[in-house]
Design a protein around this motif. Structure first.
Motif, mmCIF file in Angstrom:
data_model
loop_
_atom_site.group_PDB
_atom_site.id
_atom_site.type_symbol
_atom_site.label_atom_id
_atom_site.label_comp_id
_atom_site.label_asym_id
_atom_site.label_seq_id
_atom_site.Cartn_x
_atom_site.Cartn_y
_atom_site.Cartn_z
ATOM 1 N N LYS A 255 0.839 -1.207 0.000
ATOM 2 C CA LYS A 255 0.000 0.000 0.000
ATOM 3 C C LYS A 255 0.870 1.251 0.000
ATOM 4 O O LYS A 255 0.588 2.227 -0.711
ATOM 5 C CB LYS A 255 -0.911 -0.012 1.227
ATOM 6 N N MET A 256 1.960 1.236 0.775
ATOM 7 C CA MET A 256 2.825 2.407 0.878
ATOM 8 C C MET A 256 3.816 2.481 -0.284
ATOM 9 O O MET A 256 4.095 3.576 -0.801
ATOM 10 C CB MET A 256 3.569 2.383 2.213
ATOM 11 N N LYS A 321 11.346 7.891 12.844
ATOM 12 C CA LYS A 321 11.288 8.895 11.785
ATOM 13 C C LYS A 321 12.503 9.817 11.840
ATOM 14 O O LYS A 321 13.039 10.221 10.799
ATOM 15 C CB LYS A 321 9.976 9.702 11.899
ATOM 16 N N CYS A 352 -1.955 5.783 14.765
ATOM 17 C CA CYS A 352 -1.757 5.340 13.373
ATOM 18 C C CYS A 352 -2.329 6.359 12.391
ATOM 19 O O CYS A 352 -1.732 6.622 11.334
ATOM 20 C CB CYS A 352 -2.410 3.973 13.166
ATOM 21 N N LYS A 353 -3.456 6.937 12.730
ATOM 22 C CA LYS A 353 -4.043 7.967 11.865
ATOM 23 C C LYS A 353 -3.153 9.215 11.824
ATOM 24 O O LYS A 353 -2.929 9.801 10.752
ATOM 25 C CB LYS A 353 -5.440 8.336 12.361
ATOM 26 N N LYS A 354 -2.625 9.590 12.963
ATOM 27 C CA LYS A 354 -1.787 10.785 13.067
ATOM 28 C C LYS A 354 -0.541 10.660 12.198
ATOM 29 O O LYS A 354 -0.129 11.622 11.528
ATOM 30 C CB LYS A 354 -1.400 11.003 14.522
ATOM 31 N N TYR A 355 0.056 9.450 12.158
ATOM 32 C CA TYR A 355 1.316 9.270 11.429
ATOM 33 C C TYR A 355 1.127 8.498 10.117
ATOM 34 O O TYR A 355 2.109 8.130 9.484
ATOM 35 C CB TYR A 355 2.332 8.555 12.321
ATOM 36 N N ASP A 356 -0.139 8.283 9.741
ATOM 37 C CA ASP A 356 -0.471 7.629 8.468
ATOM 38 C C ASP A 356 0.218 6.256 8.352
ATOM 39 O O ASP A 356 0.968 5.985 7.411
ATOM 40 C CB ASP A 356 -0.070 8.519 7.283
ATOM 41 N N ILE A 357 -0.044 5.414 9.319
ATOM 42 C CA ILE A 357 0.548 4.065 9.373
ATOM 43 C C ILE A 357 -0.575 3.027 9.331
ATOM 44 O O ILE A 357 -1.626 3.201 9.958
ATOM 45 C CB ILE A 357 1.385 3.877 10.666
ATOM 46 N N TRP A 358 -0.338 1.959 8.620
ATOM 47 C CA TRP A 358 -1.296 0.850 8.533
ATOM 48 C C TRP A 358 -1.476 0.242 9.928
ATOM 49 O O TRP A 358 -0.514 -0.117 10.602
ATOM 50 C CB TRP A 358 -0.761 -0.197 7.574
ATOM 51 N N ASN A 386 -7.006 -1.291 9.544
ATOM 52 C CA ASN A 386 -6.931 -1.587 8.107
ATOM 53 C C ASN A 386 -7.079 -3.072 7.824
ATOM 54 O O ASN A 386 -7.501 -3.468 6.730
ATOM 55 C CB ASN A 386 -5.600 -1.101 7.530
#
Length: 583
Positions: A255-256, A321, A352-358, A386
């Motif tokens: 996906k990424m 990061k 996960c939403k904050k850092y856009d992680i599955w 997800n």
């Protein structure tokens, strides 16, 4: 209090005489023959004494054409003689598809079914052993397990079937608590027999039309229960929770970075995944298999109850990061293997939403609590994931194996895994090609795991599964309440367990009063292994143990067996004390 069980068939009609006592083999066989039709009762006498008893012979009768036939043994007037077969003169080549092999096949398979039925009935009898334990070298010597160049007779094959079950663990036994997958459901078993009879592959609608549709219907229902709108999304049944978890990691990476499918790991930056220090080892195994590497799996601290600490998760994401790594996957656990802990899914979903992680939820063990209105709150937030792993072969007691990966985004599995093999997935077929599900799987050949779950769901309904799950959790709470203040027991962590995992130490009298803490822990570490070994040698029960972090070996009691009762929990406590009193 233990049930008298199967061996006391007919006891209600017996006198005190030796010949009529239900403990007398002849009387028992007579009672069994009355209880079961089709000659099964008569055969159980021999089959339950595997390797020791000869087959029960039945008086031959003359048929109309003068040939010898054997009565069916149904203990009532009937017209169902069966041809006498001597399996010692027959081979597999005499069975179907051999010419005129249908009668021989039916007789052979009936013998096999009789063996299985005897084993099933015995497995639920509390007076029988959970295990007839032998050490590996001894077991190798007791039977001839070697493969030969020449075929063996069908009689030899039946003997092998009996011997195999004689030394098998009775995982259906009400006092078998060793693994997360226990019990034996009769409808699920029937479904497994049917599945093997159909003997097909799940890759296309062309060769598995009904099974493919049942997988579609069942996965949609499971996604609805998770909370995904209208049950939309995707999914697949895989060979166990470890593979389902690896699928999730594979999808998150694709996906990424979709280019990784063709160009490999050299085309992407250093990826890192995150999971609890109490999570299942399959997360690291998946990273190793996918070329991501176990060092790229960052273990997040858990609290004293085994739940992931969200603040530590966010801290480690920020650190990764800053080092130039790319966080791509967080695996939260719903029901950890040892403690039965449920990670705080809502807080993890926010991160996960904050850092856009599955976000993946490994609900292999605890996912089935979604079926319970009383307990599903423990998975609050799962609808924001997800993907999710859910193993019905654990808390739902579906026969092994039955593991599902559920994915929120439809079509992602297909684009990630498809190779469009033209000999299987022709694009000009005359039906809807979306039902050719094989190209979204990593496997080519895929076993039919759906039918047993689907048929059990039909037989029980959602409310039946709910009652089954609630009962197991009630039993675990009963055990916890029995031992939390009982002399000689110490809980591994405080508070009522969230799942059926009850973790505790048993401190025998010889350890209980030691003042030297180092010596006490050293000796306590050896207690659970010794008691477990004695359980297996006596064959009375089985329960698991392990260390955890800096904690010495403790018992991890898990309850997923629908046959277990409060009396079985009482028995376990008494048996631990009996087997450990001299330690």
């Amino acid at each position: 209090m233990a049930s008298h069980g199967f061996w006391f068939l007919g006891a209600e009609n017996s006198s005190e005489s030796t010949s009529q006592n239900p403990n007398n083999p002849r009387a028992w066989c007579q009672a069994a023959a009355q209880k079961f039709s089709g000659g099964i009762g008569s055969k159980l006498c021999a089959l339950l004494n595997v390797g020791e008893a000869e087959k029960v012979s039945q008086a031959p009768v003359k048929t109309e054409d003068g040939s010898t036939a054997e009565t069916c043994g149904c203990n009532k007037p009937c017209n169902c003689p069966k041809a006498t077969l001597c399996f010692s003169d027959l081979y597999s080549t005499d069975l179907l598809p051999a010419l005129n092999g249908d009668a021989k096949t039916m007789n052979f398979l009936q013998e096999v079914v009789d063996i299985l039925l005897a084993y099933i009935v015995e497995s639920f009898d509390r007076s029988t052993k959970v295990i007839d334990f032998h050490y590996p070298n001894e077991l190798l010597q007791r039977n001839n397990w070697e493969l030969s160049d020449e075929p063996e007779t069908l009689d030899d094959i039946l003997i092998s079937c009996r011997a195999t079950l004689k030394y098998a663990i009775k995982t259906a036994h009400p006092r078998y608590f060793n693994q997360l997958s226990t019990g034996l459901d009769m409808v699920g078993l029937a479904a497994d027999w049917l599945t093997s009879t159909a003997n097909t592959n799940m890759f296309t609608y062309e060769v598995a039309p009904v099974f493919v549709l049942l997988e579609y219907v069942t996965l949609k229902k499971m996604r609805e229960i998770i909370g995904w709108q209208d049950g939309r999304g995707d999914g697949i049944f895989s060979p166990g929770g470890a593979i389902s978890n690896m699928y999730a990691m594979l999808l998150a990476r694709y996906k990424m970075f979709p280019e990784v499918k063709e160009k490999g790991m050299s085309s992407v930056p250093r990826l890192v995944a995150f999971t609890s220090e109490h999570s299942h080892f399959s997360i690291k195994k998946g990273a190793a298999a996918l070329g991501i590497g176990t060092e790229s799996v960052i273990c997040i601290k858990a609290d004293e109850r085994g739940k992931m600490i969200p603040s530590d998760l966010e801290r480690r994401i920020v650190e990764a990061k800053q080092k130039g790594y790319v966080p791509f996957f967080v695996s939260a656990t719903a029901g950890t293997t040892v403690y039965g802990a449920f990670d705080p899914l809502i807080a993890i979903a926010d991160i996960c939403k904050k850092y856009d992680i599955w976000m993946h939820v490994d609900g292999a063990w605890g996912g089935s609590l979604l079926m319970s209105r009383k307990h599903r709150w423990k998975l609050n937030g799962v609808e924001r994931a997800n993907s999710m792993t859910w193993n019905p072969h654990k808390m739902m007691a579906v026969p092994l194996q039955c593991s599902a990966l559920l994915v929120r985004e439809e079509g992602l599995m297909q684009s990630c895994n498809q190779m469009q093999a033209c000999y299987l997935f022709q694009q000009d077929k005359h039906y809807d090609l979306s039902y050719d599900t094989g190209d979204k799987a990593l496997q080519c050949g895929r076993h039919v795991d759906i039918f047993k779950l689907w048929l059990m769901w039909r037989a029980k309904g959602t409310v039946g599964f709910e009652a089954q799950i609630d009962k197991c959790l009630e039993l675990s709470e009963y055990l916890y309440n029995k031992i939390k203040d009982r002399e000689g027991y110490q809980m591994v962590f405080d508070g009522k367990p969230q799942h059926t995992n009850v973790c505790f130490w048993y401190l025998p009298p010889g350890v209980r009063y030691l003042e030297d803490k180092v010596e006490k822990m050293k000796r306590l570490h050896k207690v659970a292994p010794v008691i477990k070994a004695r359980m297996m040698e006596y064959g009375t029960t089985m329960v698991s143990y392990q260390p955890q972090g800096d904690k010495v070996n403790f018992f991890r009691m898990v309850i997923s067996n629908p046959a277990a009762t409060f009396e079985d929990i009482d028995f376990l406590i008494e048996e631990i004390e009996r087997l450990g009193q001299d330690l």
